[in-house]
Design an enzyme around this catalytic site. Structure first.
Site, PDB file in Angstrom:
ATOM      1  N   LYS A 232     -14.739  -1.785 -22.581  1.00  0.00           N
ATOM      2  CA  LYS A 232     -14.628  -0.678 -23.553  1.00  0.00           C
ATOM      3  C   LYS A 232     -15.988  -0.111 -23.950  1.00  0.00           C
ATOM      4  O   LYS A 232     -17.015  -0.750 -23.800  1.00  0.00           O
ATOM      5  CB  LYS A 232     -13.826  -1.145 -24.772  1.00  0.00           C
ATOM      6  CG  LYS A 232     -12.329  -1.195 -24.436  1.00  0.00           C
ATOM      7  CD  LYS A 232     -11.450  -1.484 -25.618  1.00  0.00           C
ATOM      8  CE  LYS A 232      -9.984  -1.456 -25.170  1.00  0.00           C
ATOM      9  NZ  LYS A 232      -9.084  -2.062 -26.141  1.00  0.00           N
ATOM     10  N   ARG A 267      -7.106  -9.783 -23.129  1.00  0.00           N
ATOM     11  CA  ARG A 267      -6.554  -8.765 -22.215  1.00  0.00           C
ATOM     12  C   ARG A 267      -7.722  -8.183 -21.420  1.00  0.00           C
ATOM     13  O   ARG A 267      -8.592  -7.522 -21.996  1.00  0.00           O
ATOM     14  CB  ARG A 267      -5.856  -7.696 -23.055  1.00  0.00           C
ATOM     15  CG  ARG A 267      -5.225  -6.563 -22.261  1.00  0.00           C
ATOM     16  CD  ARG A 267      -4.627  -5.526 -23.214  1.00  0.00           C
ATOM     17  NE  ARG A 267      -3.982  -4.449 -22.484  1.00  0.00           N
ATOM     18  CZ  ARG A 267      -4.619  -3.387 -21.984  1.00  0.00           C
ATOM     19  NH1 ARG A 267      -5.922  -3.265 -22.124  1.00  0.00           N
ATOM     20  NH2 ARG A 267      -3.960  -2.457 -21.339  1.00  0.00           N
TER      21      ARG A 267
HETATM   22  N1  HH2 Z   1      -6.334  -1.609 -25.095  1.00  0.00           N
HETATM   23  C1  HH2 Z   1      -5.881  -0.653 -24.267  1.00  0.00           C
HETATM   24  C2  HH2 Z   1      -4.524  -0.530 -23.958  1.00  0.00           C
HETATM   25  N2  HH2 Z   1      -3.632  -1.413 -24.468  1.00  0.00           N
HETATM   26  N3  HH2 Z   1      -3.162  -3.297 -25.807  1.00  0.00           N
HETATM   27  C3  HH2 Z   1      -3.583  -4.254 -26.641  1.00  0.00           C
HETATM   28  N4  HH2 Z   1      -2.707  -5.126 -27.149  1.00  0.00           N
HETATM   29  N5  HH2 Z   1      -4.905  -4.385 -26.980  1.00  0.00           N
HETATM   30  C4  HH2 Z   1      -5.858  -3.538 -26.500  1.00  0.00           C
HETATM   31  O1  HH2 Z   1      -7.045  -3.682 -26.877  1.00  0.00           O
HETATM   32  C5  HH2 Z   1      -5.439  -2.492 -25.617  1.00  0.00           C
HETATM   33  C6  HH2 Z   1      -4.056  -2.399 -25.298  1.00  0.00           C
HETATM   34  C7  HH2 Z   1      -6.856   0.326 -23.672  1.00  0.00           C
HETATM   35  O2  HH2 Z   1      -7.423  -0.158 -22.483  1.00  0.00           O
HETATM   36  P1  HH2 Z   1      -6.950   0.233 -21.010  1.00  0.00           P
HETATM   37  O3  HH2 Z   1      -5.508  -0.113 -20.811  1.00  0.00           O
HETATM   38  O4  HH2 Z   1      -7.867  -0.390 -20.039  1.00  0.00           O
HETATM   39  O5  HH2 Z   1      -7.179   1.802 -20.906  1.00  0.00           O
HETATM   40  P2  HH2 Z   1      -6.214   3.059 -21.017  1.00  0.00           P
HETATM   41  O6  HH2 Z   1      -5.620   3.056 -22.388  1.00  0.00           O
HETATM   42  O7  HH2 Z   1      -7.117   4.230 -20.766  1.00  0.00           O
HETATM   43  O8  HH2 Z   1      -5.136   2.922 -19.984  1.00  0.00           O
END
Ligand code: HH2
Length: 291
Positions: A232, A267
């Site tokens: 992030k 995660r």
């Molecule tokens: N962060 C993201 C998405 N889902 N769920 C939980 N429980 N905690 C988190 O910190 C979290 C989450 C964002 O990251 P990512 O899925 O890599 O990116 P994007 O939202 O652009 O798909």
């Protein structure tokens, strides 16, 4: 086997289906990220093809993931909303195929109650709701199906959240929100609840570091804590100003801080290095507890 929770029989659409505790483990668990999206901030477009997504999910299982988190909507700051049908079309086939090809619990990362319901019927064991069960329909889905839930803190929506980072005390505010949402979910009959402070969701870089430094306050709420620092932007905010592709060490440092401060689940996108870090952390925690 990573999970040792007692399987329970739950009423599920008139059927009796076994439900297990997904977060009940003596060691920290690794949730592998699988974004079936064109626009996620670090892996957007890589797994939009369902075959590639299923292969990637099974690869993460072979690399040591304890949970697979399947998402069909990017929630990066400023991301546009995705329609329910488009999101379902991305995630449902992947959830169905993964759940029939692995025993590792599948988590569905969605803010939409209908997407969650159909994915749980399709084999998902966990609903990961970054909007923290704000929608009463989502609470009903979780309670009706017996799915486990990750309840995350976010202010506003992904489109608005970074314009709203004023807190009296970010850790206390996040804890108060998570506690009241978790208690409401518990009263509504949600079977297993984990909480997540929502790193990067409506927080400045400094606030994200503060949450990691004081994560013990979140753990003291008494629910398993999930943390998602992976790649992030706060990890790229330091003097070294690293782009997304170079944030592995920062991710592993954040994972270490989180686990030492009480996180039960991390995660991440990069499963093998994180698995190796978790092995060491599990030994440190176990040896420390043994006195
Ligand atoms: N962060 C993201 C998405 N889902 N769920 C939980 N429980 N905690 C988190 O910190 C979290 C989450 C964002 O990251 P990512 O899925 O890599 O990116 P994007 O939202 O652009 O798909």
């Amino acid at each position: 086997m990573a999970f040792h929770g007692v399987p329970r029989l739950e009423g599920h659409n008139g059927r009796q289906v076994p439900r297990r505790c997904c977060f009940d483990s003596p060691r920290p668990l690794l949730m592998g990220v699988l974004n079936v999206t064109p626009d996620s901030f670090s892996d957007g477009g890589c797994y939009l093809d369902p075959d590639l997504a299923v292969d990637r999910g099974l690869e993460m299982v072979s690399e040591g993931a304890d949970i697979l988190d399947v998402g069909g909507e990017s929630t990066r700051p400023g991301a546009a909303d995705v329609s329910e049908d488009a999101e379902l079309g991305r995630v449902l086939p992947v959830v169905e195929r993964l759940s029939s090809n692995t025993d590792v619990p599948i988590s569905i990362d969605t803010r939409k109650a209908r997407v969650a319901r159909l994915c749980v019927h399709g084999g998902a064991a966990i609903i990961n709701d970054v909007s923290g069960l704000r929608d009463p329909a989502m609470v009903r889905v979780a309670a009706d199906t017996g799915a486990s839930v990750v309840l995350m803190h976010m202010r506003g929506t992904p489109a608005t959240m970074q314009g709203n980072t004023e807190y009296e005390d970010v850790v206390l505010d996040v804890c108060a929100y998570l506690e009241s949402q978790a208690q409401a979910a518990d009263r509504a009959g949600v079977r297993e609840i984990a909480v997540d402070p929502g790193l990067g969701f409506g927080k400045t870089a400094r606030q994200n570091f503060k949450i990691l430094g004081r994560l013990r306050d979140v753990a003291d709420l008494g629910y398993p804590v999930v943390v998602g620092p992976s790649r992030k932007s706060f990890l790229g905010s330091l003097p070294s100003r690293l782009p997304v592709a170079d944030r592995l060490e920062g991710t592993l440092a954040a994972v270490s801080a989180a686990v030492m401060n009480g996180a039960a689940v991390v995660r991440v996108h990069d499963v093998p290095p994180c698995r190796r870090v978790l092995e060491v952390l599990a030994e440190v925690l176990e040896a420390g507890d043994a006195g």
